[in-house]
Design a protein around this motif. Structure first.
Motif, PDB file in Angstrom:
ATOM      1  N   TYR A   1     -43.704  13.427   9.630  1.00 52.74           N
ATOM      2  CA  TYR A   1     -43.160  14.671   8.887  1.00 52.74           C
ATOM      3  C   TYR A   1     -44.296  15.645   8.351  1.00 52.74           C
ATOM      4  O   TYR A   1     -43.907  16.648   7.792  1.00 52.74           O
ATOM      5  CB  TYR A   1     -42.313  13.950   7.900  1.00 52.74           C
ATOM      6  CG  TYR A   1     -42.269  12.581   7.260  1.00 52.74           C
ATOM      7  CD1 TYR A   1     -42.427  11.435   7.842  1.00 52.74           C
ATOM      8  CD2 TYR A   1     -43.127  12.883   6.070  1.00 52.74           C
ATOM      9  CE1 TYR A   1     -42.787  10.462   7.236  1.00 52.74           C
ATOM     10  CE2 TYR A   1     -43.544  11.581   5.486  1.00 52.74           C
ATOM     11  CZ  TYR A   1     -43.344  10.514   6.247  1.00 52.74           C
ATOM     12  OH  TYR A   1     -43.783   9.205   5.691  1.00 52.74           O
ATOM     13  N   TYR A   2     -45.475  15.144   8.140  1.00 53.00           N
ATOM     14  CA  TYR A   2     -46.224  16.148   7.565  1.00 53.00           C
ATOM     15  C   TYR A   2     -47.324  16.266   8.858  1.00 53.00           C
ATOM     16  O   TYR A   2     -47.808  15.609   9.486  1.00 53.00           O
ATOM     17  CB  TYR A   2     -47.300  15.353   6.598  1.00 53.00           C
ATOM     18  CG  TYR A   2     -46.360  15.382   5.171  1.00 53.00           C
ATOM     19  CD1 TYR A   2     -45.562  16.627   4.726  1.00 53.00           C
ATOM     20  CD2 TYR A   2     -46.604  14.425   4.425  1.00 53.00           C
ATOM     21  CE1 TYR A   2     -44.938  16.548   3.604  1.00 53.00           C
ATOM     22  CE2 TYR A   2     -45.750  14.275   3.123  1.00 53.00           C
ATOM     23  CZ  TYR A   2     -45.054  15.202   2.738  1.00 53.00           C
ATOM     24  OH  TYR A   2     -44.156  15.108   1.665  1.00 53.00           O
ATOM     25  N   SER A   3     -47.960  17.619   8.972  1.00 50.42           N
ATOM     26  CA  SER A   3     -48.938  17.896  10.246  1.00 50.42           C
ATOM     27  C   SER A   3     -50.049  17.090   9.715  1.00 50.42           C
ATOM     28  O   SER A   3     -50.203  16.919   8.462  1.00 50.42           O
ATOM     29  CB  SER A   3     -49.015  19.410  10.331  1.00 50.42           C
ATOM     30  OG  SER A   3     -49.562  19.808   9.127  1.00 50.42           O
ATOM     31  N   SER A   4     -50.973  17.064  10.822  1.00 46.17           N
ATOM     32  CA  SER A   4     -52.150  16.022  10.533  1.00 46.17           C
ATOM     33  C   SER A   4     -53.072  16.692   9.315  1.00 46.17           C
ATOM     34  O   SER A   4     -53.588  15.999   8.541  1.00 46.17           O
ATOM     35  CB  SER A   4     -52.966  15.899  11.507  1.00 46.17           C
ATOM     36  OG  SER A   4     -53.331  17.443  11.990  1.00 46.17           O
ATOM     37  N   GLU A   5     -53.081  18.071   9.261  1.00 46.37           N
ATOM     38  CA  GLU A   5     -54.004  18.825   8.128  1.00 46.37           C
ATOM     39  C   GLU A   5     -53.302  18.241   6.955  1.00 46.37           C
ATOM     40  O   GLU A   5     -54.160  18.015   5.861  1.00 46.37           O
ATOM     41  CB  GLU A   5     -54.176  20.178   8.293  1.00 46.37           C
ATOM     42  CG  GLU A   5     -54.714  21.071   9.539  1.00 46.37           C
ATOM     43  CD  GLU A   5     -56.172  20.943   9.611  1.00 46.37           C
ATOM     44  OE1 GLU A   5     -56.704  20.805   8.642  1.00 46.37           O
ATOM     45  OE2 GLU A   5     -56.489  21.761  10.286  1.00 46.37           O
ATOM     46  N   ILE A   6     -52.171  18.186   6.720  1.00 44.66           N
ATOM     47  CA  ILE A   6     -51.457  18.181   5.388  1.00 44.66           C
ATOM     48  C   ILE A   6     -51.620  16.346   5.032  1.00 44.66           C
ATOM     49  O   ILE A   6     -52.003  16.241   3.977  1.00 44.66           O
ATOM     50  CB  ILE A   6     -50.078  18.441   5.345  1.00 44.66           C
ATOM     51  CG1 ILE A   6     -49.895  19.862   5.657  1.00 44.66           C
ATOM     52  CG2 ILE A   6     -49.193  18.058   3.889  1.00 44.66           C
ATOM     53  CD1 ILE A   6     -48.299  20.488   5.594  1.00 44.66           C
ATOM     54  N   SER A   7     -51.557  15.797   6.262  1.00 39.63           N
ATOM     55  CA  SER A   7     -51.686  14.023   5.905  1.00 39.63           C
ATOM     56  C   SER A   7     -52.991  14.042   5.354  1.00 39.63           C
ATOM     57  O   SER A   7     -53.430  13.293   4.687  1.00 39.63           O
ATOM     58  CB  SER A   7     -51.277  13.405   7.237  1.00 39.63           C
ATOM     59  OG  SER A   7     -50.141  13.605   7.569  1.00 39.63           O
ATOM     60  N   LYS A   8     -54.146  14.908   6.309  1.00 38.67           N
ATOM     61  CA  LYS A   8     -55.435  14.431   5.704  1.00 38.67           C
ATOM     62  C   LYS A   8     -55.831  14.865   4.536  1.00 38.67           C
ATOM     63  O   LYS A   8     -56.265  14.157   3.740  1.00 38.67           O
ATOM     64  CB  LYS A   8     -56.253  15.353   6.744  1.00 38.67           C
ATOM     65  CG  LYS A   8     -57.180  14.336   7.692  1.00 38.67           C
ATOM     66  CD  LYS A   8     -58.200  15.166   8.404  1.00 38.67           C
ATOM     67  CE  LYS A   8     -57.799  16.004   9.613  1.00 38.67           C
ATOM     68  NZ  LYS A   8     -58.613  16.972  10.182  1.00 38.67           N
ATOM     69  N   LEU A   9     -55.125  16.046   4.013  1.00 39.85           N
ATOM     70  CA  LEU A   9     -55.474  16.482   2.522  1.00 39.85           C
ATOM     71  C   LEU A   9     -54.789  15.489   1.635  1.00 39.85           C
ATOM     72  O   LEU A   9     -55.342  15.057   0.518  1.00 39.85           O
ATOM     73  CB  LEU A   9     -54.826  17.754   2.316  1.00 39.85           C
ATOM     74  CG  LEU A   9     -54.974  18.501   0.979  1.00 39.85           C
ATOM     75  CD1 LEU A   9     -56.403  18.878   0.850  1.00 39.85           C
ATOM     76  CD2 LEU A   9     -54.339  19.644   1.056  1.00 39.85           C
ATOM     77  N   ILE A  10     -53.689  14.870   1.909  1.00 43.67           N
ATOM     78  CA  ILE A  10     -52.968  13.871   0.971  1.00 43.67           C
ATOM     79  C   ILE A  10     -53.681  12.606   0.846  1.00 43.67           C
ATOM     80  O   ILE A  10     -53.960  12.310  -0.188  1.00 43.67           O
ATOM     81  CB  ILE A  10     -51.296  13.565   1.549  1.00 43.67           C
ATOM     82  CG1 ILE A  10     -50.579  15.050   1.388  1.00 43.67           C
ATOM     83  CG2 ILE A  10     -50.909  12.516   0.437  1.00 43.67           C
ATOM     84  CD1 ILE A  10     -49.101  14.668   2.035  1.00 43.67           C
ATOM     85  N   GLU A  11     -54.262  12.369   2.077  1.00 43.38           N
ATOM     86  CA  GLU A  11     -55.067  11.045   1.895  1.00 43.38           C
ATOM     87  C   GLU A  11     -56.476  11.252   1.311  1.00 43.38           C
ATOM     88  O   GLU A  11     -56.851  10.377   0.297  1.00 43.38           O
ATOM     89  CB  GLU A  11     -55.571  10.692   3.522  1.00 43.38           C
ATOM     90  CG  GLU A  11     -54.647  10.384   4.504  1.00 43.38           C
ATOM     91  CD  GLU A  11     -53.800   9.149   4.041  1.00 43.38           C
ATOM     92  OE1 GLU A  11     -54.315   8.355   3.082  1.00 43.38           O
ATOM     93  OE2 GLU A  11     -52.389   9.066   4.243  1.00 43.38           O
ATOM     94  N   ALA A  12     -56.840  12.423   1.311  1.00 41.32           N
ATOM     95  CA  ALA A  12     -58.124  12.636   0.565  1.00 41.32           C
ATOM     96  C   ALA A  12     -57.925  12.601  -0.895  1.00 41.32           C
ATOM     97  O   ALA A  12     -58.713  12.225  -1.541  1.00 41.32           O
ATOM     98  CB  ALA A  12     -58.481  14.232   0.904  1.00 41.32           C
ATOM     99  N   PHE A  13     -56.670  13.311  -1.193  1.00 40.86           N
ATOM    100  CA  PHE A  13     -56.299  13.212  -2.883  1.00 40.86           C
ATOM    101  C   PHE A  13     -55.847  11.775  -3.317  1.00 40.86           C
ATOM    102  O   PHE A  13     -56.480  11.157  -4.221  1.00 40.86           O
ATOM    103  CB  PHE A  13     -55.536  14.023  -3.086  1.00 40.86           C
ATOM    104  CG  PHE A  13     -55.757  15.494  -3.284  1.00 40.86           C
ATOM    105  CD1 PHE A  13     -56.483  15.800  -4.494  1.00 40.86           C
ATOM    106  CD2 PHE A  13     -55.205  16.618  -2.644  1.00 40.86           C
ATOM    107  CE1 PHE A  13     -57.095  17.030  -4.813  1.00 40.86           C
ATOM    108  CE2 PHE A  13     -55.615  17.788  -2.964  1.00 40.86           C
ATOM    109  CZ  PHE A  13     -56.462  18.108  -3.822  1.00 40.86           C
ATOM    110  N   ALA A  14     -55.386  10.966  -2.202  1.00 42.74           N
ATOM    111  CA  ALA A  14     -55.092   9.886  -2.675  1.00 42.74           C
ATOM    112  C   ALA A  14     -56.242   8.533  -2.806  1.00 42.74           C
ATOM    113  O   ALA A  14     -56.012   7.656  -3.552  1.00 42.74           O
ATOM    114  CB  ALA A  14     -54.110   9.141  -1.574  1.00 42.74           C
ATOM    115  N   SER A  15     -57.372   9.093  -2.039  1.00 39.77           N
ATOM    116  CA  SER A  15     -58.525   8.165  -2.087  1.00 39.77           C
ATOM    117  C   SER A  15     -59.276   8.252  -3.467  1.00 39.77           C
ATOM    118  O   SER A  15     -60.152   7.725  -3.623  1.00 39.77           O
ATOM    119  CB  SER A  15     -59.428   8.491  -1.110  1.00 39.77           C
ATOM    120  OG  SER A  15     -60.197   9.826  -1.303  1.00 39.77           O
ATOM    121  N   LEU A  16     -58.884   9.305  -4.322  1.00 40.67           N
ATOM    122  CA  LEU A  16     -59.516   9.381  -5.562  1.00 40.67           C
ATOM    123  C   LEU A  16     -58.833   8.434  -6.592  1.00 40.67           C
ATOM    124  O   LEU A  16     -57.942   8.142  -6.592  1.00 40.67           O
ATOM    125  CB  LEU A  16     -59.321  10.954  -6.012  1.00 40.67           C
ATOM    126  CG  LEU A  16     -59.977  12.047  -5.249  1.00 40.67           C
ATOM    127  CD1 LEU A  16     -59.706  13.405  -5.646  1.00 40.67           C
ATOM    128  CD2 LEU A  16     -61.417  11.848  -5.150  1.00 40.67           C
TER     129      LEU A  16
END
Lengths: 199, 199
Positions: free
Chosen positions: B3-18
């Motif tokens: 439901y999220y395109s890969s760029e958005i998923s990557k961005l969410i993952e990046a924030f969630a890793s903080l």
């Protein structure tokens, strides 16, 4: 702040400018970044820039995507005759997570709010009407929030679509599953009562 | 997540890793970034990369700074004969904010923790001993946290310095100002009792 060098201060300010991040969290994040390997920081910066650069609206449903047409609109297995209208991309994601909805979506990017000066022309409503004219649609399910703005928007859209003969429905409002009646607000309780179904 | 395109998923993952950012916050941050003007995102990315690239340890006190010597160590108005030993740069900032401490600092970047396998050689302790040999120091104030690790570190440092004849002190531990006795843990209450001073 003399106690942090200017680069650190700038980094803290940058984090603190993001929504929901206060000064303490911003400091914690800043020092986390300063302790990360350089390459990981470069990568993080690249993800930010690329996401912002490559993301656009799906030309059909206006969700955010990195292709012209989003994966949902491009999926032939989905029911393209049912459109669920939502306020935000996050609402779309919430319904997608259920895994049970097989139709397509239309993202308004907001809701009508006279208080905030947001009118029907400030959300992707015209675009919805164009879709209804050009595509062969059976039903429009309005899944705006059950807030004042969401309800106003739902009412407005339903009045707009009714004359076209397309079926319009609204998601049910009531007591959330697992919700304890004693902690639920009165308006929700009344809604649940009004929306009762025979069993 | 389809439901999220890969760029958005990557961005969410990046924030969630903080640290301290869960999935929901990561989503909120991601969509905030996607709605920011492109230039602001570029700027944010640049701040991240530059901060990480230009930040190094002060060669005297090991705080993080963008110059060889940090503004505090470089300030001739400060008392360079008194060193406050802290665990992290944030602890240093906390004391600097009081505006009442005029000495200099030494940042250990950690505390001794046998549980986590952090020994005396894993923190900037050797560097402190070198300073004590080469500089003319009157007093070392140990301001490590009042946790198990902080206390262990304080004890260790004090034993190390005592033989040199330099005065070693430890910041007081007790009831915080404005603290309500009834809500304060027993160990703190006992500490406050032991540390009582005549009035």
């Amino acid at each position: 702040m003399e106690y942090y060098s200017s680069e650190i201060s700038k980094l803290i300010e940058a984090f603190a400018s993001l929504p929901g991040i206060g000064r303490k969290s911003a400091q914690r994040l800043a020092f986390h970044v300063l302790n990360m390997p350089s390459e990981r920081v470069d990568e993080l910066a690249e993800i930010l820039v690329n996401a912002r650069k490559n993301i656009r609206y799906c030309k059909t449903c206006f969700t955010l995507t990195d292709t012209d047409t989003c994966p949902i609109c491009a999926n032939p297995a989905r029911d393209h005759k049912t459109i669920m209208v939502v306020e935000t991309v996050r609402d779309l994601a919430a319904y997608e997570k259920t895994g049970k909805y097989n139709g397509v979506y239309h993202v308004l990017h907001g809701a009508i709010s006279p208080m905030l000066g947001i009118g029907p022309n400030d959300i992707k409503l015209k675009e919805l009407m164009v879709r209804l004219q050009n595509e062969d649609i059976d039903e429009v399910i309005i899944a705006t929030n059950s807030s004042l703005e969401g309800e106003t928007t739902a009412m407005y859209i339903s009045k707009l679509i009714k004359p076209t003969g397309i079926k319009v429905s609204r998601i049910a409002s009531g007591v959330p599953v697992g919700g304890d009646l004693e902690y639920i607000d009165e308006i929700t309780l009344l809604r649940a009562l009004e929306g009762r179904t025979e069993i």
